[in-house]
Design a protein around this motif. Sequence first.
Motif, PDB file in Angstrom:
ATOM      1  N   THR A 159      67.138  25.781  45.968  1.00 50.12           N
ATOM      2  CA  THR A 159      66.813  25.858  44.472  1.00 50.12           C
ATOM      3  C   THR A 159      66.578  26.878  43.757  1.00 50.12           C
ATOM      4  N   LYS A 160      66.288  28.172  44.646  1.00 50.92           N
ATOM      5  CA  LYS A 160      66.170  29.146  44.020  1.00 50.92           C
ATOM      6  C   LYS A 160      67.519  30.023  43.483  1.00 50.92           C
ATOM      7  N   LEU A 161      68.621  29.313  44.024  1.00 53.77           N
ATOM      8  CA  LEU A 161      69.930  29.792  43.621  1.00 53.77           C
ATOM      9  C   LEU A 161      70.250  28.966  42.202  1.00 53.77           C
ATOM     10  N   TYR A 162      69.382  28.311  41.637  1.00 54.12           N
ATOM     11  CA  TYR A 162      69.501  27.712  40.562  1.00 54.12           C
ATOM     12  C   TYR A 162      68.465  27.984  39.193  1.00 54.12           C
ATOM     13  N   LYS A 163      68.722  27.825  38.229  1.00 56.06           N
ATOM     14  CA  LYS A 163      67.970  28.189  36.981  1.00 56.06           C
ATOM     15  C   LYS A 163      67.460  26.903  36.425  1.00 56.06           C
ATOM     16  N   VAL A 164      66.363  26.678  36.279  1.00 57.57           N
ATOM     17  CA  VAL A 164      65.911  25.348  35.218  1.00 57.57           C
ATOM     18  C   VAL A 164      65.523  26.295  34.057  1.00 57.57           C
ATOM     19  N   GLN A 165      65.997  25.534  33.168  1.00 55.95           N
ATOM     20  CA  GLN A 165      65.685  26.260  31.942  1.00 55.95           C
ATOM     21  C   GLN A 165      65.806  25.073  30.723  1.00 55.95           C
ATOM     22  N   LYS A 166      65.041  25.506  29.933  1.00 56.09           N
ATOM     23  CA  LYS A 166      64.628  24.551  28.641  1.00 56.09           C
ATOM     24  C   LYS A 166      65.900  24.237  27.993  1.00 56.09           C
ATOM     25  N   ILE A 167      66.398  23.038  27.377  1.00 49.16           N
ATOM     26  CA  ILE A 167      67.634  22.916  26.619  1.00 49.16           C
ATOM     27  C   ILE A 167      67.357  23.318  25.077  1.00 49.16           C
ATOM     28  N   GLN A 168      68.370  24.142  24.899  1.00 51.46           N
ATOM     29  CA  GLN A 168      68.461  24.728  23.558  1.00 51.46           C
ATOM     30  C   GLN A 168      69.770  24.432  22.739  1.00 51.46           C
ATOM     31  N   GLY A 169      69.511  23.288  22.001  1.00 51.75           N
ATOM     32  CA  GLY A 169      70.605  22.614  21.215  1.00 51.75           C
ATOM     33  C   GLY A 169      71.340  21.687  22.234  1.00 51.75           C
ATOM     34  N   PRO A 170      72.790  21.684  22.208  1.00 49.44           N
ATOM     35  CA  PRO A 170      73.323  21.002  23.279  1.00 49.44           C
ATOM     36  C   PRO A 170      73.197  21.333  24.577  1.00 49.44           C
ATOM     37  N   SER A 171      73.123  20.312  25.407  1.00 48.63           N
ATOM     38  CA  SER A 171      73.305  20.665  27.003  1.00 48.63           C
ATOM     39  C   SER A 171      74.277  21.465  27.453  1.00 48.63           C
ATOM     40  N   SER A 172      74.015  22.361  28.427  1.00 46.54           N
ATOM     41  CA  SER A 172      75.145  23.201  29.016  1.00 46.54           C
ATOM     42  C   SER A 172      76.001  22.350  29.763  1.00 46.54           C
ATOM     43  N   ASP A 173      77.351  22.851  29.604  1.00 45.26           N
ATOM     44  CA  ASP A 173      78.573  22.043  30.160  1.00 45.26           C
ATOM     45  C   ASP A 173      78.325  22.336  31.775  1.00 45.26           C
TER      46      ASP A 173
END
Length: 228
Positions: A159-173
């Motif tokens: 999991t540390k190789l990934y970023k959990v981020q808040k969705i700002q506008g459209p979801s990231s592709d």
Amino acid sequence: MMNFRTFILGLVASFGLPWLCLIVIPAMKYQQLTPVAYDKEKDGVEGFYPPAPINGQGQLIYIREGCNQCHTQMIRPAQLGLDGWYKGWGQDQEARPTTPARPNELRDYLGEKYALLGIQRVGPDLANFGWRAPEAAKLHVHLFAPRSVHDWSTMPAYTKLYKVQKIQGPSSDRALKLPKKFAVPAGYEVVPTEEADRLVEYLLSLKKDYPVPGQAAAVAAAAAPAKK
């Protein structure tokens, strides 16, 4: 005094000769290796063997995360009765390929800073993982949540190789498509970091059963019938 000298000489021979034969000489031979060109008429292949080296940055991440503690990257000769050739271990994806691919040889690791032969096979061998690997997006899901693929998996979640981020506008592709059971809270998404991308690129590049110049894989394997 003579007994002491004999003891010392015997001690040096006992430890020095194995070190010389198992480490020094193979290392010197490895340093002298260079890529070998294929003969189009004899090999039916163009280019050089081995092909372009693997992703070096990804390999360092693979080592740092301890992947080589549970996965080998070495196919041993089938006639030794140790490996045989199993589904998914190379280009041939049949349940029991009629012809086992060749075992690995020294030049297969040319261009790699470290030859990650491994010490135990807790997980499957990854020497030819690139042939059976899913697409990059699914591989990211596997790394983030291994039990979303196999609920019995003992593989740790990276999991540390990934970023959990808040969705700002459209979801990231690039957001991971996680099963509901492993989904992050509503309004958040998981995206790969650069290190995760390099690790996936490295895993996808693992294809060590290319034919050896002057000795096609099928010919090399003919003398090593698959283990029944």
